[in-house]
Write an enzyme that holds these catalytic residues in place. Sequence first.
Site, PDB file in Angstrom:
ATOM      1  N   ASN A 120     -60.318  33.536 -36.929  1.00  0.00           N
ATOM      2  CA  ASN A 120     -59.637  32.238 -36.839  1.00  0.00           C
ATOM      3  C   ASN A 120     -58.140  32.385 -37.040  1.00  0.00           C
ATOM      4  O   ASN A 120     -57.667  33.228 -37.790  1.00  0.00           O
ATOM      5  CB  ASN A 120     -60.234  31.244 -37.851  1.00  0.00           C
ATOM      6  CG  ASN A 120     -59.502  31.239 -39.181  1.00  0.00           C
ATOM      7  OD1 ASN A 120     -58.481  30.576 -39.337  1.00  0.00           O
ATOM      8  ND2 ASN A 120     -60.007  32.010 -40.147  1.00  0.00           N
ATOM      9  N   PHE A 124     -53.728  26.305 -41.118  1.00  0.00           N
ATOM     10  CA  PHE A 124     -53.688  25.167 -42.072  1.00  0.00           C
ATOM     11  C   PHE A 124     -53.605  23.818 -41.363  1.00  0.00           C
ATOM     12  O   PHE A 124     -52.781  22.966 -41.712  1.00  0.00           O
ATOM     13  CB  PHE A 124     -52.498  25.288 -43.043  1.00  0.00           C
ATOM     14  CG  PHE A 124     -52.620  26.370 -44.081  1.00  0.00           C
ATOM     15  CD1 PHE A 124     -53.803  27.058 -44.293  1.00  0.00           C
ATOM     16  CD2 PHE A 124     -51.528  26.694 -44.886  1.00  0.00           C
ATOM     17  CE1 PHE A 124     -53.906  28.054 -45.267  1.00  0.00           C
ATOM     18  CE2 PHE A 124     -51.610  27.680 -45.865  1.00  0.00           C
ATOM     19  CZ  PHE A 124     -52.800  28.365 -46.049  1.00  0.00           C
ATOM     20  N   SER A 185     -53.621  33.301 -46.628  1.00  0.00           N
ATOM     21  CA  SER A 185     -54.000  33.066 -45.232  1.00  0.00           C
ATOM     22  C   SER A 185     -53.106  33.922 -44.345  1.00  0.00           C
ATOM     23  O   SER A 185     -51.894  33.986 -44.557  1.00  0.00           O
ATOM     24  CB  SER A 185     -53.811  31.598 -44.861  1.00  0.00           C
ATOM     25  OG  SER A 185     -53.819  31.475 -43.445  1.00  0.00           O
ATOM     26  N   ASN A 187     -52.466  33.190 -41.344  1.00  0.00           N
ATOM     27  CA  ASN A 187     -52.067  32.357 -40.212  1.00  0.00           C
ATOM     28  C   ASN A 187     -50.856  31.462 -40.448  1.00  0.00           C
ATOM     29  O   ASN A 187     -50.515  30.651 -39.600  1.00  0.00           O
ATOM     30  CB  ASN A 187     -53.261  31.513 -39.761  1.00  0.00           C
ATOM     31  CG  ASN A 187     -54.430  32.388 -39.337  1.00  0.00           C
ATOM     32  OD1 ASN A 187     -54.230  33.351 -38.617  1.00  0.00           O
ATOM     33  ND2 ASN A 187     -55.617  32.080 -39.823  1.00  0.00           N
ATOM     34  N   THR A 188     -50.244  31.563 -41.618  1.00  0.00           N
ATOM     35  CA  THR A 188     -48.973  30.880 -41.858  1.00  0.00           C
ATOM     36  C   THR A 188     -47.930  31.976 -42.033  1.00  0.00           C
ATOM     37  O   THR A 188     -48.018  32.751 -42.987  1.00  0.00           O
ATOM     38  CB  THR A 188     -49.057  29.985 -43.115  1.00  0.00           C
ATOM     39  OG1 THR A 188     -49.978  28.925 -42.868  1.00  0.00           O
ATOM     40  CG2 THR A 188     -47.697  29.396 -43.466  1.00  0.00           C
ATOM     41  N   LYS A 218     -55.852  32.833 -54.792  1.00  0.00           N
ATOM     42  CA  LYS A 218     -56.711  33.464 -53.774  1.00  0.00           C
ATOM     43  C   LYS A 218     -55.947  34.569 -53.070  1.00  0.00           C
ATOM     44  O   LYS A 218     -54.855  34.336 -52.542  1.00  0.00           O
ATOM     45  CB  LYS A 218     -57.188  32.422 -52.759  1.00  0.00           C
ATOM     46  CG  LYS A 218     -58.183  32.986 -51.739  1.00  0.00           C
ATOM     47  CD  LYS A 218     -58.902  31.875 -51.009  1.00  0.00           C
ATOM     48  CE  LYS A 218     -59.868  32.418 -49.967  1.00  0.00           C
ATOM     49  NZ  LYS A 218     -60.597  31.345 -49.285  1.00  0.00           N
ATOM     50  N   ASN A 247     -59.703  36.291 -49.019  1.00  0.00           N
ATOM     51  CA  ASN A 247     -59.506  35.543 -47.781  1.00  0.00           C
ATOM     52  C   ASN A 247     -59.943  36.426 -46.585  1.00  0.00           C
ATOM     53  O   ASN A 247     -60.574  37.463 -46.779  1.00  0.00           O
ATOM     54  CB  ASN A 247     -58.023  35.147 -47.670  1.00  0.00           C
ATOM     55  CG  ASN A 247     -57.851  33.804 -46.990  1.00  0.00           C
ATOM     56  OD1 ASN A 247     -58.420  33.553 -45.931  1.00  0.00           O
ATOM     57  ND2 ASN A 247     -57.068  32.923 -47.596  1.00  0.00           N
TER      58      ASN A 247
HETATM   59  C1  LIG Z   1     -62.384  28.913 -39.580  1.00  0.00           C
HETATM   60  C2  LIG Z   1     -61.963  29.333 -40.959  1.00  0.00           C
HETATM   61  C3  LIG Z   1     -61.001  28.595 -41.623  1.00  0.00           C
HETATM   62  C4  LIG Z   1     -60.601  28.978 -42.912  1.00  0.00           C
HETATM   63  N1  LIG Z   1     -59.660  28.228 -43.567  1.00  0.00           N
HETATM   64  C5  LIG Z   1     -59.300  28.575 -44.821  1.00  0.00           C
HETATM   65  C6  LIG Z   1     -58.366  27.788 -45.537  1.00  0.00           C
HETATM   66  O1  LIG Z   1     -57.883  26.759 -45.074  1.00  0.00           O
HETATM   67  N2  LIG Z   1     -58.012  28.203 -46.788  1.00  0.00           N
HETATM   68  C7  LIG Z   1     -58.541  29.327 -47.372  1.00  0.00           C
HETATM   69  O2  LIG Z   1     -58.202  29.646 -48.509  1.00  0.00           O
HETATM   70  N3  LIG Z   1     -59.446  30.077 -46.712  1.00  0.00           N
HETATM   71  C8  LIG Z   1     -59.839  29.722 -45.464  1.00  0.00           C
HETATM   72  N4  LIG Z   1     -60.762  30.490 -44.803  1.00  0.00           N
HETATM   73  C9  LIG Z   1     -61.283  31.716 -45.461  1.00  0.00           C
HETATM   74  C10 LIG Z   1     -62.598  31.478 -46.178  1.00  0.00           C
HETATM   75  O3  LIG Z   1     -62.438  30.552 -47.225  1.00  0.00           O
HETATM   76  C11 LIG Z   1     -63.145  32.797 -46.756  1.00  0.00           C
HETATM   77  O4  LIG Z   1     -62.261  33.269 -47.750  1.00  0.00           O
HETATM   78  C12 LIG Z   1     -63.297  33.884 -45.703  1.00  0.00           C
HETATM   79  O5  LIG Z   1     -63.741  33.338 -44.479  1.00  0.00           O
HETATM   80  C13 LIG Z   1     -64.284  34.972 -46.137  1.00  0.00           C
HETATM   81  O6  LIG Z   1     -65.570  34.449 -46.331  1.00  0.00           O
HETATM   82  P1  LIG Z   1     -66.728  34.556 -45.209  1.00  0.00           P
HETATM   83  O7  LIG Z   1     -66.794  35.982 -44.778  1.00  0.00           O
HETATM   84  O8  LIG Z   1     -67.974  34.066 -45.907  1.00  0.00           O
HETATM   85  O9  LIG Z   1     -66.338  33.651 -44.091  1.00  0.00           O
HETATM   86  C14 LIG Z   1     -61.190  30.123 -43.521  1.00  0.00           C
HETATM   87  C15 LIG Z   1     -62.168  30.852 -42.832  1.00  0.00           C
HETATM   88  C16 LIG Z   1     -62.563  30.474 -41.565  1.00  0.00           C
HETATM   89  C17 LIG Z   1     -63.630  31.277 -40.864  1.00  0.00           C
END
Ligand SMILES: Cc1cc2nc3c(=O)[nH]c(=O)nc-3n(C[C@H](O)[C@H](O)[C@H](O)COP(=O)(O)O)c2cc1C
Length: 354
Positions: A120, A124, A185, A187-188, A218, A247
């Site tokens: 992704n 934000f 993140s 992405n910022t 985080k 993350n």
């Molecule tokens: C589509 C998407 C959007 C996410 N948005 C955020 C976010 O806004 N803030 C954040 O701290 N982590 C965000 N994450 C990261 C997740 O909270 C998590 O840390 C990461 O995906 C690892 O866990 P997973 O392997 O179970 O997905 C996002 C992940 C995905 C897939």
Amino acid sequence: MPAVPAWSIVRPLLFRLDPETAHGAAMAALRTAQALPPVVSALRRRFLVEAPALRQTLFGRELLNPVGLAAGFDKDAVAVRGLAALGFGCIEAGTVTPKPQAGNPRPRLFRHSSAESLQNAMGFNNAGLAAVRERLLRLRPAPVPLGVNVGKNKATPADEAVADYELLIHAFAGLCDYLVVNVSSPNTPGLRDLQNEGFLRAVLRMATGITGRPVLVKIAPDLEEADAVRLAEVAVDSGAAGVVATNTTNDYALLPGAKDFGGLSGAVLREKSFRIFDAVARRLFGRAVLISAGGIGSGAEAYRRLQAGASLVQVYTAFVYGGPGLPRRINEELLELMERDGAKGLGEVIGAAR
Ligand SMILES: Cc1cc2nc3c(=O)[nH]c(=O)nc-3n(C[C@H](O)[C@H](O)[C@H](O)COP(=O)(O)O)c2cc1C
């Protein structure tokens, strides 16, 4: 009792849609469901695991189980009641920024289905502080312990970032059980540069000055292990109540065919995320609340993270692939593993490997 359609039927339909459209459809279904009390009751009966062995007190609140929903799934806290009815022990809303943000242009969410992973580059996208605050005010009392994950706006320069976090912590401290300062993140632009000692000291000095609520940090999985441990320790020494690790990753070599932007999550992230979490936990277990996220999708993996020192695990990607029954499956598997090992409660599991 209203029928809950089987995931084996729903998933192929959802997966025919572009991933972000599918997410929108799932959120719309959850919002409809949560508005209907008989549906909420039916979901709870089907998905909630009630077992004293899974309970614990965290952040001063009782958690029914240690399986949480990771940040980013319900960025604007619009479906907290519906998601809670699926059996999550804890939900983290956000990332919320001070001003609303559209995020990056679409497409910005991609499936790597054969690898049970996602990529992704959302950036934000969220409704902003004022709108999310309104929602949380109306949500009180939240159905499960609630975290709010906060981040700076894309347009905010690094030297003004503390002020963004200050606004957010002021706004949300009274409306949640814990806060997460997101500096990880991918992405910022420049956000991960805030993963430095000076910024973490400043932001936590500010945060602990304005709230007694637990504030966690985080971190990214792409830090060198030693740097991750040092930064986590600086955060805790500066007043952070804990650490969320991790993350998504921008280590695209983990997945042949990955795009060269955004963050990878899910199965491809599992070992990398575990290694960072484990290193942090070796240093900080017993001194801070540790939350593990990254590639968790089974009871066995959740158990490994708990034993390594996590009080709570969080899922995102495995929930997308596994559907609404995932928290239940993880919790039932956890109970089996605990029974196998003769553990009567989470207290005998959490940190057992330390
Ligand atoms: C589509 C998407 C959007 C996410 N948005 C955020 C976010 O806004 N803030 C954040 O701290 N982590 C965000 N994450 C990261 C997740 O909270 C998590 O840390 C990461 O995906 C690892 O866990 P997973 O392997 O179970 O997905 C996002 C992940 C995905 C897939």
